[in-house]
Design a protein around this motif. Structure first.
Motif, PDB file in Angstrom:
ATOM      1  N   SER A  72      18.189  -6.262  23.198  1.00  0.00           N
ATOM      2  CA  SER A  72      17.086  -6.516  22.273  1.00  0.00           C
ATOM      3  C   SER A  72      17.496  -6.428  20.802  1.00  0.00           C
ATOM      4  CB  SER A  72      15.955  -5.523  22.528  1.00  0.00           C
ATOM      5  OG  SER A  72      16.404  -4.199  22.343  1.00  0.00           O
ATOM      6  N   ALA A  73      18.796  -6.272  20.531  1.00  0.00           N
ATOM      7  CA  ALA A  73      19.243  -6.083  19.149  1.00  0.00           C
ATOM      8  C   ALA A  73      18.842  -7.240  18.242  1.00  0.00           C
ATOM      9  CB  ALA A  73      20.755  -5.880  19.120  1.00  0.00           C
ATOM     10  N   ASP A  74      18.808  -8.426  18.782  1.00  0.00           N
ATOM     11  CA  ASP A  74      18.442  -9.588  17.970  1.00  0.00           C
ATOM     12  C   ASP A  74      17.471 -10.441  18.782  1.00  0.00           C
ATOM     13  OD1 ASP A  74      18.169 -11.775  16.388  1.00  0.00           O
ATOM     14  OD2 ASP A  74      20.302 -12.230  16.228  1.00  0.00           O
ATOM     15  N   MET A  75      16.190 -10.219  18.541  1.00  0.00           N
ATOM     16  CA  MET A  75      15.161 -10.884  19.340  1.00  0.00           C
ATOM     17  C   MET A  75      15.235 -12.406  19.229  1.00  0.00           C
ATOM     18  SD  MET A  75      13.201  -8.734  21.043  1.00  0.00           S
ATOM     19  CE  MET A  75      11.612  -9.516  21.260  1.00  0.00           C
ATOM     20  N   HIS A  76      15.718 -12.901  18.110  1.00  0.00           N
ATOM     21  CA  HIS A  76      15.694 -14.348  17.885  1.00  0.00           C
ATOM     22  C   HIS A  76      17.039 -15.020  18.198  1.00  0.00           C
ATOM     23  CE1 HIS A  76      11.742 -13.888  16.165  1.00  0.00           C
ATOM     24  NE2 HIS A  76      12.194 -12.965  15.348  1.00  0.00           N
ATOM     25  N   ARG A  77      17.952 -14.261  18.751  1.00  0.00           N
ATOM     26  CA  ARG A  77      19.266 -14.823  19.068  1.00  0.00           C
ATOM     27  C   ARG A  77      19.153 -15.983  20.051  1.00  0.00           C
ATOM     28  NH1 ARG A  77      24.207 -11.318  21.835  1.00  0.00           N
ATOM     29  NH2 ARG A  77      25.662 -13.061  22.126  1.00  0.00           N
TER      30      ARG A  77
ATOM     31  N   SER B  29      12.715 -17.635  25.207  1.00  0.00           N
ATOM     32  CA  SER B  29      12.053 -16.654  24.358  1.00  0.00           C
ATOM     33  C   SER B  29      12.142 -15.273  25.014  1.00  0.00           C
ATOM     34  CB  SER B  29      10.584 -17.032  24.153  1.00  0.00           C
ATOM     35  OG  SER B  29       9.893 -16.028  23.426  1.00  0.00           O
ATOM     36  N   LEU B  30      12.752 -14.322  24.311  1.00  0.00           N
ATOM     37  CA  LEU B  30      12.849 -12.946  24.788  1.00  0.00           C
ATOM     38  C   LEU B  30      11.582 -12.203  24.367  1.00  0.00           C
ATOM     39  CD1 LEU B  30      14.618 -10.703  26.060  1.00  0.00           C
ATOM     40  CD2 LEU B  30      15.529 -10.275  23.774  1.00  0.00           C
ATOM     41  N   ARG B  31      10.830 -11.702  25.348  1.00  0.00           N
ATOM     42  CA  ARG B  31       9.523 -11.135  25.050  1.00  0.00           C
ATOM     43  C   ARG B  31       9.414  -9.635  25.318  1.00  0.00           C
ATOM     44  NH1 ARG B  31       5.986 -16.193  27.592  1.00  0.00           N
ATOM     45  NH2 ARG B  31       6.268 -17.590  25.781  1.00  0.00           N
ATOM     46  N   GLN B  32      10.132  -9.134  26.277  1.00  0.00           N
ATOM     47  CA  GLN B  32      10.073  -7.708  26.597  1.00  0.00           C
ATOM     48  C   GLN B  32      11.446  -7.224  27.052  1.00  0.00           C
ATOM     49  OE1 GLN B  32       7.177  -7.082  29.652  1.00  0.00           O
ATOM     50  NE2 GLN B  32       5.494  -7.998  28.498  1.00  0.00           N
ATOM     51  N   VAL B  33      11.774  -6.011  26.669  1.00  0.00           N
ATOM     52  CA  VAL B  33      12.968  -5.354  27.189  1.00  0.00           C
ATOM     53  C   VAL B  33      12.599  -3.903  27.435  1.00  0.00           C
ATOM     54  CG1 VAL B  33      15.372  -4.707  26.791  1.00  0.00           C
ATOM     55  CG2 VAL B  33      14.494  -6.854  25.844  1.00  0.00           C
TER      56      VAL B  33
ATOM     57  N   LEU C 144      21.916 -14.269  30.096  1.00  0.00           N
ATOM     58  CA  LEU C 144      21.919 -12.829  29.861  1.00  0.00           C
ATOM     59  C   LEU C 144      22.951 -12.113  30.736  1.00  0.00           C
ATOM     60  CD1 LEU C 144      18.076 -12.246  29.577  1.00  0.00           C
ATOM     61  CD2 LEU C 144      19.748 -12.094  27.726  1.00  0.00           C
ATOM     62  N   LYS C 145      23.062 -12.534  31.991  1.00  0.00           N
ATOM     63  CA  LYS C 145      23.994 -11.855  32.885  1.00  0.00           C
ATOM     64  C   LYS C 145      25.450 -12.202  32.570  1.00  0.00           C
ATOM     65  CE  LYS C 145      20.935 -10.697  36.667  1.00  0.00           C
ATOM     66  NZ  LYS C 145      20.729 -10.647  38.142  1.00  0.00           N
TER      67      LYS C 145
END
Length: 206
Positions: free
Chosen positions: A147-152, A158-162, A184-185
């Motif tokens: 989650s370090a960079d939500m807009h990466r 779209s990353l919405r929850q971690v 991600l993996k």
């Protein structure tokens, strides 16, 4: 009702980049019924013990007379504080099952930790011990990296929850799991990550 909680106090699945799921001082959503992220979400416990200590033997963590001043809550809080302070190398998280007066403890196998929590539980409280293969500190670190960079990932997904699930994995909520999971993996590893669809959170207006 089974309320999932963990060893670190945070809010549940929220808009925040790192919403550490299943928090102790606030109920939260579980990250799904089944997972291939390093643990079986519905696996049977490796060990079950029933409390033998007299009621009221553990310290109170709420004002006298509070509805939280009961054997289940005292046992839960004692395990949380003890495991986090003394067994952080093996402690993953915990959840509470109020319906069955039980605490589920997720940890890397540890006879010492097991003996500690089973020996402390008050009468009427069941402690269920589950194997995990990661501790909470490492899972927190993994969640932070994701989650370090939500807009990466903008333009791909779209990353919405971690959030960290006490059962031993990081839950990642996205708009398109099919696109997000392989990306991600590949970057963060195959293990300890569960990718699922999550709706876009809406700002609350009063």
């Amino acid at each position: 009702m089974k309320d999932r909680t963990s060893g670190r106090a945070t809010a549940g699945a929220a808009v925040m980049a790192v919403a550490l799921l299943c928090a102790l001082q606030g109920s939260s959503a579980s990250a799904g019924a089944d997972t291939d992220a390093g643990t079986d979400a519905d696996s049977a416990p490796e060990q079950v013990c029933v409390g033998t200590q007299p009621m009221g033997s553990l310290p109170r963590f709420s004002p006298r007379g509070s509805t939280d001043d009961n054997p289940l809550f005292r046992t839960l809080m004692y395990i949380d504080k003890t495991a986090d302070a003394r067994y952080s190398a093996v402690f993953t998280g915990l959840s509470v099952d109020e319906e069955h007066q039980a605490v589920d403890v997720y940890r890397m196998p540890s006879a010492v930790l097991d003996a500690e929590v089973c020996g402390a539980a008050e009468k009427g409280v069941t402690v269920r011990l589950h194997d995990a293969d990661a501790n909470r500190k490492d899972l927190d670190a993994l969640a932070g990296r994701i989650s370090a960079d939500m807009h990466r990932w903008d333009g791909t997904f779209s990353l919405r929850q971690v959030g960290v699930d006490e059962r031993g994995f990081v839950f990642v909520g996205v708009d398109d799991p099919t696109k997000a999971e392989p990306v991600l993996k590949e970057i963060f590893g195959e293990h300890h990550i569960k990718v699922e669809h999550a709706e876009q959170a809406e700002a609350f207006t009063g």
